[in-house]
Scaffold this active site. Structure first.
Site, PDB file in Angstrom:
ATOM      1  N   ASP A 182      63.549   1.650  -4.927  1.00 28.08           N
ATOM      2  CA  ASP A 182      64.170   2.510  -5.587  1.00 28.08           C
ATOM      3  C   ASP A 182      63.545   3.146  -6.686  1.00 28.08           C
ATOM      4  OD1 ASP A 182      66.420   4.343  -6.588  1.00 28.08           O
ATOM      5  OD2 ASP A 182      67.076   2.787  -7.741  1.00 28.08           O
ATOM      6  N   LYS A 183      63.959   4.242  -7.272  1.00 23.98           N
ATOM      7  CA  LYS A 183      63.050   4.517  -8.413  1.00 23.98           C
ATOM      8  C   LYS A 183      63.780   4.528  -9.766  1.00 23.98           C
ATOM      9  CE  LYS A 183      62.962   9.219  -9.691  1.00 23.98           C
ATOM     10  NZ  LYS A 183      63.223   8.886 -11.265  1.00 23.98           N
TER      11      LYS A 183
ATOM     12  N   LYS B 206      64.902  27.962 -21.266  1.00 25.04           N
ATOM     13  CA  LYS B 206      63.951  26.859 -21.257  1.00 25.04           C
ATOM     14  C   LYS B 206      63.982  26.770 -19.451  1.00 25.04           C
ATOM     15  CE  LYS B 206      67.396  23.286 -21.985  1.00 25.04           C
ATOM     16  NZ  LYS B 206      67.640  22.196 -22.906  1.00 25.04           N
TER      17      LYS B 206
ATOM     18  N   THR C  34      64.405   7.619  -3.062  1.00 23.91           N
ATOM     19  CA  THR C  34      65.104   7.786  -4.304  1.00 23.91           C
ATOM     20  C   THR C  34      66.442   9.033  -3.819  1.00 23.91           C
ATOM     21  OG1 THR C  34      65.350   8.604  -6.498  1.00 23.91           O
ATOM     22  CG2 THR C  34      63.682   9.552  -5.007  1.00 23.91           C
TER      23      THR C  34
ATOM     24  N   ASP D 136      67.274  11.198  -6.288  1.00 25.16           N
ATOM     25  CA  ASP D 136      66.753  12.106  -7.100  1.00 25.16           C
ATOM     26  C   ASP D 136      66.225  13.484  -6.250  1.00 25.16           C
ATOM     27  OD1 ASP D 136      67.501  10.859  -9.310  1.00 25.16           O
ATOM     28  OD2 ASP D 136      65.479  10.172  -9.924  1.00 25.16           O
TER      29      ASP D 136
ATOM     30  N   ASN E  77      73.541   0.886  -5.136  1.00 23.64           N
ATOM     31  CA  ASN E  77      73.246   1.799  -3.906  1.00 23.64           C
ATOM     32  C   ASN E  77      71.948   1.446  -2.996  1.00 23.64           C
ATOM     33  OD1 ASN E  77      71.622   2.075  -6.043  1.00 23.64           O
ATOM     34  ND2 ASN E  77      71.254   4.346  -5.559  1.00 23.64           N
TER      35      ASN E  77
END
Length: 1252
Positions: A497-498, A663, A766, A768, A892
C-alpha cells in the site's frame, strides 16, 4: 485501473440561480469562469491510468453515489435525489454503477429503529429445516478454534501433512506383533510429542486472536435503552439500536447517521484504520432526522425503517431508503458511518445500526483465512512420498530376496524345516512389513520435531531484534506466525500500500517560487535551530519548519505586489474550514479542517507568513493580512477535480475590484497565461528543479476581471460559446509555484533500492489517483531504477483490445501493441493459440497484464479496491508460482494480506487491534525494517532450514542404510544391526544438538554483509540451497558414507581373529555405529560457518552424551536387570580398548571426510575461475524509452515532467456555498450528551484495557 466516466468541472456560485442553458458546442471545460461543471472526477477518469488490468473500480472516497432504487413494492422506481451537500457524485458516475446496483436492486435488508423484537423475527434458511437469525450480532471472532473444535480440527489439519500420515501408518504396523521389529512406543512417543508441539504452537497463536477479539468486543459504547443511553459493550449491539458516539470514539458498526451537534448534522470521520488516510472525511445526516431528532426523548420514539441492499464488500457504495412517518428518503454512502472510523472534530453524534459484526463492510473485506504453507513444506510433502515409495521398493526387493534365500536354505538344511512352519510366501509377507518398520527411520520424525523448534526460535529472534524496534510509536517487530520464516528468504514480489505504508501521510511546505525567484529553507535553519521567526504573528503555527528570512522580510515590508498576491491567493483559494479550539490548540489558536493534507499545508504556510485565514460564511471569507482584517466577498468557487486539475475562487475585494485566483497543475495553468516572459521561463525552470527534488508542485496565477465581463458570465455561465472569448488568455499573471514534500518514511528509497538489487519486484497497489501515486513512485520509488527500462502505458482500453473472435483488426492491434511492449522488455511471446482452442478473453487479459507487469522492476496500480488488491496478488501467484509478500497498514489491506500462499506484513500501526495487525504474519513499525526482515532474518532462516534439512537427510542415510547392507549378510531376516538404544537415542541425543545449532544460529555472512550484498538473496528465490538436486546429493552422500562405514569394517574384520577381532555381531555393530557417528560429526564441522563457543559445546556435548549413555546402557547392572533389553554388555568398552579397531574407525572417517573436503575446495575455485573468463554483458540503456505510439498507447513525453500531484478530492465547496457547514439549524443541541447517559444504569464492569 479501469477507467471511469469523464466529468466536467462544477462552478459553485452564490446568489440567485440563473435559468439553465444548454452547453454550447465549444464547451470543453478548459477554462475557469467558463462553465458550470459537474462533480468530482470519476474513477480513473481522464486517462488516470498507469497500467490498466481490466478490473473495475469502486467510487472514489468522498464521492458517494446518489442514484438509488427503492424497495420493490414500495417505490418501484429510481428516485433521483436533488444534489445536496453530500451529493458529490455525477450523473455519469451513477449511471456507470447502474448495472452493479441492479444486482442488488431487490432490497432484502430491512431494519427498524429501537425495535429488537421486530428485527429478530427475520430468519434465513441454512440447511433443510434449519433456520437462524438473519441479522448477526456485533461479536467478532477471528480465531480459528474454540474449546470444542480445537482438538478435532487441529488434528485434522495436522493429518493433512503427508509425513503425519506416514508416521501414523508405521505406528499402526508396529503395534502388530507378527511383523513388528521395534516396539510401538519407539515411534509412538515422538509422534505424540510432535502433535503436541504443533498443537501448542497453534493454540498459543489462537489465544492471541481470542485476546484481540475479546478486547474489541468489550469496547464500551452508549446504546439507547428505553429513554436513556446506557453504557454497554460492543458485543451487546444489535441491528436497529441507536448509538451515541463522542469525539475520538471508534464507530462500532455500520450505522446510519441520524444527527450530530455540528451544523446541519455533519460528522467528521478519520479513516486511518480503514484506508491509512489521516485527512478528514465528512458524513451528513438526512435533513428530516437532523430537524426532528433533537432530544433523547424523540430518539427513543424514533421508529424509522431502513430498507437497503444486503451486506456487501463495497466500501464506498451504499444504496437504501428510510421510511418514516409514511415518507421515504433515499440514502447513500454519505449518510453511513462505517465500522472502524474514528469520530473527529464532532462533539456528539447519533447513529442507527444497519450492519453489525461480520455483516459490516470492513469485515466483508477481510476475506477468508487461508492456510499458508511454505515452499519447503510443500517440497517436503513430495519428498516424503518419494522416500516412502523408495522404501517400499527396497523392502519389496529384500522380501523377495528373503523368499529365495529361505527356499535355498530349506533345500540344503531339510532337518530345520520345523523352524519354518509358515509358507515362504507368508514369511516373505511378514518380512516385507518388518523391513518397512525397520527402515521407517529414513523419514526421521525427530527432523519434524526439531524443525518446529527452529521455526519458533527464528521467530523469537525477529521479536528480539532491537534494530527493528520503532521507538516513536513503541512498535517492536513481531512474528505473529512461527511457520513462515524461511518464506521470508524467498520473496520475489512485494505488494505494498502507499498511504501510511510508504509515506508518512504528512505534507510539509518545502519551497516556493514567487515572480521567478526560488525561496527555500535557510541553510542556517537546517544546521542549527534559531529563534522562531514567526513570533511576531500571534496566529503562527509553531510546527511549520519552512523558514526563509529574505522572503519573510519581503512579506512584512508589503512592497512587492507579486509576493502579496501570492500569499493572499493561498489564504483565499481553498475549501478549508476553520474552528477555534482552546483544548486542542493552546493559546486560543485556530484549528484548520482540510479535505486534503495538501491544502492544510498551504493554508498553514500562508498563516505563518501573516496571511491568516480567519473565518468564512456562505458568501464571504475573512483574512487577516499582516494584522489587518479584510473581508472578501466570494462570488464563485470552482473546486478541484481530476479533469480540471485546478481550483479557482472568484472574489470581490474590499476595494470593489473582482479578482480570479487559481491554483493547479502547471500544464493547465501555463496554457492559460496571457503571455510568457522571463518570469514564466524562470518559474518553469524552478518547476523542473522541484520535480527533480521529488516535490509536489502547484502553480498559482490570478487576473483581475472587469465588471462587465463578470456580469456577462454570471448571466450566461452555462453557455461555453459565450464565455471569455480567448481561453488561452484567461489568466493575466503568473504569481509563482509552491513545492510540497510528501514525506516518505525514513529509509524508503534506500530500502527499495536494496530490495531491487535482491531481484525483488515492488508493486504499489493504492486507491489514490494517478498523479499522486505516480509522483511518489516515479520520483522516489523508481529513483534507483534509472538503468531499468520503463514505459508509461496510458489509456489502454482493455474492453476494446480483447474482443470476441472475429474482430480481426482489433486482434491485430492488440497483438501488435503487446508484441512491441514485450520486445522492449525481452519477453518471449508464445505462439498464438488456434482459434478453436482460444482461451477466454479474461485469461488473455490476465496473462498479458501479468507478463508485461512482471518484467518491470516497479508497478503502480492506481484506484484499486481492497478486493482488487487481493486479485492482483492472486494473479501473480497463479501465473508465476512465486512467493509474494503483501504489506499494508489499514483494514483495506486485509484482503491482500490474507491472500493464501504468500506472506502478509502489517506496518506502521499504533494499535494492535487494527484488522491489518490481526490478520498479518509479521508486524513492523516502519517500511525500512522490511530490508532487515527479508535480507537478514529471512535469508538466515532460509539458509538455516536448508542446511538443517540437507544435513538431516545425509546423517539419516549415512546411519540407516547400513541396515540394508547388513540384510544382505543375515539372510534378509530384518534383524537390526545396531543396539536398540543406539537407534532410540541417535536422533534424540547423539546427533541432535549440532543440527539444532545449525537451524538456530548458523550464519554464512553477518547481518551487515547481508545488507551490503543483497545479491546473496537470489539463492532463496532460485531455490538453490534445497531442491530435488540437493536432496539427491544428500542421499547419495549419505549412501556413500554408509557404504564406506559398513564394507570397510566388514573387509578388515574378515582377516582378524583373536582378542582384537571385531567380527562378532556386537563388536561389528559398535565399530560401524562409532564410524557413522564420527563421520556425520565431521560433516557438521565442515558445513558450519558461524563458529562460537556454543557451537563447540554442542559438538562436545553430543559426543559426551554418547559416551555417558553408552556406558549406562551397556553396564553390568542393567544387564543383570534385563538381559534382553540391554544385551550389549561392555561392547563399546572392549572395542575402544583396542588400538587396531580405533585405527579402523579413523580410516573410515578419513575416507568419508577428505574427498568431500577436496571437492568443496576445488569446485568453488574452478567456478570462480570460469566466471572471471566470461565477458560481462552490457546493461540496458539508461534512457527511458517509450512505446511506439499506437491507438490507446502513447509515447511518454520527453519534455519537462509535471510534478503536479495534488491529492485533493472535491472538498467542502458545496457545503460552503450552500451554507450547510456554517449555520446551526434546529438540530441536536450541543448539550444533549449531558442528559443522554443514565449513570445508574452503567455496567459495573468496565471494558478491559486495550493494548496499544
Amino acid at each position: 485501473m479501469g477507467t471511469g466516466p469523464t466529468q466536467t468541472p462544477r462552478s459553485t456560485r452564490v446568489g440567485p440561480e440563473p435559468s439553465p442553458a444548454p452547453p454550447g458546442p465549444g464547451d470543453t471545460g478548459d477554462s475557469d469562469l467558463t462553465q458550470e461543471g459537474s462533480g468530482p472526477a470519476g474513477i480513473g477518469g481522464g486517462g488516470e491510468v498507469v497500467i490498466r488490468a481490466g478490473m473495475g473500480d469502486s467510487p472514489g472516497r468522498g464521492a458517494p453515489q446518489r442514484r438509488h432504487r427503492a424497495q420493490p413494492g414500495r417505490a418501484g422506481k429510481y428516485e433521483q435525489r436533488p444534489e445536496g451537500p453530500t451529493s458529490m457524485g455525477s450523473l455519469a458516475q451513477r449511471e456507470d454503477l447502474q448495472d452493479d446496483e441492479d444486482k442488488n436492486s431487490a432490497f432484502t435488508w430491512e431494519v427498524q429503529a429501537n425495535n429488537r423484537a421486530y428485527n429478530a423475527q427475520f430468519k434465513e434458511k441454512v440447511f433443510l429445516c434449519w433456520r437462524r437469525k438473519k441479522y448477526k450480532t456485533n461479536v467478532i471472532r477471528t480465531a480459528k478454534y474454540n474449546f470444542f473444535s480445537f482438538l478435532p480440527l487441529n488434528l485434522y489439519e495436522q493429518l493433512h501433512r503427508v509425513s503425519s500420515l506416514y508416521f501414523l501408518l508405521i505406528i499402526i504396523l508396529q503395534s502388530i506383533p507378527n511383523i513388528s521389529t521395534l516396539p510401538w512406543f519407539s515411534l509412538g512417543a515422538p509422534m505424540v510429542c510432535l502433535l503436541f508441539i504443533r498443537a501448542t504452537r497453534d493454540l498459543v497463536e489462537d489465544i492471541g486472536r481470542h485476546k484481540s477479539d475479546r478486547a474489541i468486543n468489550n469496547r464500551p459504547c452508549q446504546i439507547l435503552m428505553g429513554k436513556s443511553f446506557k453504557q454497554k459493550k460492543w458485543q451487546n449491539l444489535c441491528v436497529g439500536d441507536v448509538v451515541c458516539l463522542h469525539k475520538d470514539n471508534i464507530v462500532p458498526a455500520d450505522m446510519l447517521l441520524l444527527a450530530s451537534t455540528e451544523p446541519s448534522s455533519l460528522c467528521y470521520v478519520e479513516t486511518v484504520d480503514i484506508d491509512g488516510e489521516t485527512n478528514l472525511k465528512f458524513r451528513q445526516a438526512l435533513m428530516v432526522t437532523h430537524k426532528e431528532l433533537t432530544s433523547v426523548k424523540k430518539m427513543a420514539s424514533f421508529q424509522g425503517t431502513v430498507t437497503c441492499e444486503a451486506p456487501n464488500s463495497r466500501m464506498h457504495h451504499f444504496v437504501g431508503c428510510l421510511e418514516w412517518n409514511n415518507k421515504k428518503y433515499s440514502l447513500d454512502i454519505g449518510n453511513l458511518l462505517l465500522r472502524g472510523c474514528r469520530i473527529r472534530n464532532t462533539d456528539t453524534c447519533y447513529g442507527m445500526v444497519i450492519y453489525a459484526g461480520f455483516d459490516t463492510k470492513i469485515m466483508k473485506n477481510c476475506g477468508k483465512i487461508h492456510l499458508k504453507r511454505t515452499k519447503l513444506d510443500l517440497l517436503m510433502n513430495k519428498l516424503v512420498v518419494v522416500i516412502f515409495i523408495s522404501v517400499l521398493l527396497i523392502c519389496l526387493v529384500l522380501a523377495f530376496s528373503f523368499g529365495f534365500s529361505v527356499r535355498d536354505f530349506k533345500d540344503q538344511h531339510y532337518y530345520l524345516s520345523g523352524l519354518h512352519g509358515s509358507s515362504v510366501a507368508a514369511e516373505s509377507f511378514f518380512i516385507f512389513w518388518g523391513f518397512l518398520i525397520l527402515l521407517s527411520v529414513t523419514i526421521p520424525m525427530s527432523m519434524f520435531i526439531l524443525s518446529e523448534f527452529i521455526y519458533l526460535g527464528n521467530s523469537v529472534f525477529i521479536n528480539w531484534d532491537v534494530q527493528m524496534y520503532y521507538q516513536p510509536q513503541d512498535v517492536p517487530a513481531k512474528a505473529r506466525s512461527t511457520s513462515l520464516n524461511d518464506h521470508l528468504g524467498q520473496v520475489e514480489y512485494i505488494f505494498s500500500d502507499k498511504t501510511g505504508t510508504l509515506t508518512q501521510n504528512i505534507l510539509t511546505f518545502n519551497k516556493c517560487c514567487i515572480n521567478g525567484r526560488v525561496y527555500g529553507t535557510d541553510s542556517e535553519a537546517r544546521t542549527r535551530p534559531k529563534e522562531n521567526p514567526y513570533l511576531w504573528n500571534k496566529f503562527a503555527d509553531g510546527k511549520l519548519l519552512f523558514r526563509n528570512a529574505a522572503l519573510l522580510h519581503l512579506v512584512r515590508s508589503d512592497r512587492d505586489t507579486a509576493v502579496r498576491e501570492f500569499w493572499r491567493l493561498l489564504a483565499i483559494c481553498h475549501t478549508v474550514m476553520v474552528r477555534e479550539s482552546r483544548r486542542e490548540c493552546p493559546g486560543h489558536q485556530l484549528l484548520y479542517q482540510a479535505a486534503s493534507p495538501d491544502e492544510g499545508a498551504l493554508v498553514t504556510a500562508a498563516r505563518n507568513f501573516g496571511y491568516v485565514f480567519l473565518s468564512r460564511t456562505r458568501d464571504t471569507i475573512t483574512i487577516v493580512e499582516l494584522g489587518e482584517e479584510r473581508v472578501y466577498q466570494v462570488l464563485a468557487i470552482m473546486d478541484f477535480n481530476s479533469m480540471r486539475k485546478r481550483m479557482s475562487v472568484l472574489v470581490r475585494k474590499p476595494e470593489g475590484t473582482i479578482c480570479l485566483y487559481t491554483k493547479g497543475a502547471d500544464t493547465v495553468i501555463f496554457e492559460r497565461l496571457h503571455s510568457r516572459g522571463a518570469t514564466e521561463f524562470a518559474t518553469e525552470a524552478a518547476l523542473a528543479a522541484f520535480a527533480q527534488e521529488t516535490l509536489r508542485t502547484l502553480c498559482l496565477a490570478y487576473r483581475e476581471v472587469a465588471e462587465d465581463i463578470y456580469h456577462d458570465w454570471q448571466q450566461r455561465h452555462q453557455k461555453a460559446s459565450l464565455l471569455l472569448q480567448n481561453r488561452a488568455q484567461a489568466l493575466q499573471q503568473l504569481l509563482g509555484a509552491t513545492a510540497i514534500e510528501d514525506r516518505l518514511q525514513d529509509g524508503v528509497p534506500e530500502t527499495i533500492k536494496c530490495l531491487k538489487k535482491s531481484n525483488i519486484k515492488i508493486w504499489v497497489l493504492t486507491g489514490d489517483k494517478q498523479e499522486t501515486a505516480v509522483n511518489v513512485g516515479f520520483d522516489k520509488l523508481l529513483v534507483s531504477l534509472r538503468k531499468e527500462p520503463r514505459a508509461l502505458v496510458q489509456n489502454v482500453n482493455v474492453d476494446e483490445a480483447w474482443q470476441e473472435p472475429g474482430q480481426s483488426r482489433r486482434d491485430f492491434l492488440y497483438a501488435r501493441r503487446l508484441s512491441l511492449l514485450c520486445r522492449r522488455f525481452g519477453v518471449p511471446l508464445a505462439a498464438p493459440p488456434d482459434s478453436g482452442a482460444r482461451p477466454r478473453s479474461e485469461v488473455l487479459q490476465e496473462r498479458a497484464f501479468v507478463d508485461l507487469a512482471s518484467n518491470c522492476q516497479a508497478v503502480i496500480c492506481c484506484r484499486v479496491t481492497p478486493k482488487q488488491k487481493a486479485l492482483i496478488v492472486a494473479l501473480v501467484k497463479k501465473y508465476h508460482q512465486v512467493v509474494t509478500l503483501a504489506i499494508g497498514d489499514g483494514a483495506n489491506d486485509v484482503n491482500m494480506i490474507k491472500s493464501g500462499g504468500g506472506l502478509g506484513a502489517c506496518e506502521g500501526l499504533t494499535s494492535c487491534l487494527c484488522p491489518a495487525v490481526q490478520n498479518s504474519d509479521f508486524v513492523l513499525g516502519q517500511f525500512c525494517f522490511l530490508q532487515r526482515l527479508l535480507l537478514v532474518h529471512g535469508r538466515w532462516s532460509y539458509v538455516r532450514i536448508c542446511k538443517f534439512l540437507r544435513y538431516f537427510f545425509y546423517k539419516t542415510m549415512a546411519s540407516m542404510m547400513v541396515q540394508v547392507w547388513f540384510a544382505c549378510y543375515n539372510g534378509f531376516t530384518a534383524q537390526p544391526l545396531y543396539e536398540g538404544w543406539f537407534l532410540a537415542l541417535f536422533n534424540l541425543l547423539y546427533s541432535t544438538l549440532p543440527v539444532l545449532y545449525i537451524g538456530l544460529f548458523e550464519q554464512d555472512v553477518s547481518a551487515e554483509q547481508s545488507l551490503k550484498q543483497p545479491e546473496l538473496y537470489l539463492a532463496g528465490q532460485k531455490d538453490e540451497l534445497f531442491n530435488y538436486w540437493v536432496f539427491v546429493q544428500a542421499i547419495a552422500h549419505g549412501v556413500a558414507t554408509s557404504l564406506v562405514n559398513f564394507f570397510m569394517t566388514l573387509w578388515i574384520s574378515r582377516d582378524m581373529a583373536g582378542p582384537a577381532s571385531f567380527s562378532d555381531h556386537q563388536s561389528f555393530a559398535v565399530v560401524v555405529a562409532l564410524s557413522g557417528l564420527l563421520s556425520i560429526t565431521m560433516e557438521v564441522i565442515l558445513i558450519i560457518k558461524y563458529w562460537t563457543v556454543l557451537c563447540v559445546v554442542t559438538i562436545l556435548l553430543s559426543l559426551g552424551l554418547y559416551a555417558i549413555m553408552t556406558a549406562i546402557t551397556q553396564s553390568f547392572w542393567l544387564f543383570r536387570v534385563s538381559p534382553k533389553t540391554f544385551p550389549f554388555l561392555y561392547a563399546d568398552l572392549s572395542v575402544l580398548s583396542s588400538p587396531s579397531i580405533l585405527l579402523v574407525v579413523l580410516l573410515s572417517v578419513s575416507i568419508n571426510t577428505f574427498p568431500v573436503l577436496a571437492l568443496r575446495v576445488i569446485f568453488p575455485a574452478l567456478k570462480k575461475l570460469l566466471a572471471k573468463e566470461e565477458k560481462v554483458e552490457e546493461g540496458p540503456s539508461e534512457d527511458i524509452f517509450a512505446v511506439e505510439p499506437l491507438p490507446h498507447l502513447y509515447r511518454e513525453s520527453r519534455a519537462r515532467r509535471s510534478s503536479y500531484a495534488f491529492s485533493h478530492r472535491e472538498g467542502y465547496a458545496d457545503l460552503i456555498t450552500q451554507g450547510t457547514i456554517l449555520r446551526r439549524g434546529p438540530g441536536v443541541s450541543s448539550d444533549i450528551a449531558s442528559e443522554s447517559i443514565d449513570p445508574s444504569d452503567q455496567e459495573a464492569s468496565s471494558s478491559p484495557k486495550e493494548s496499544h
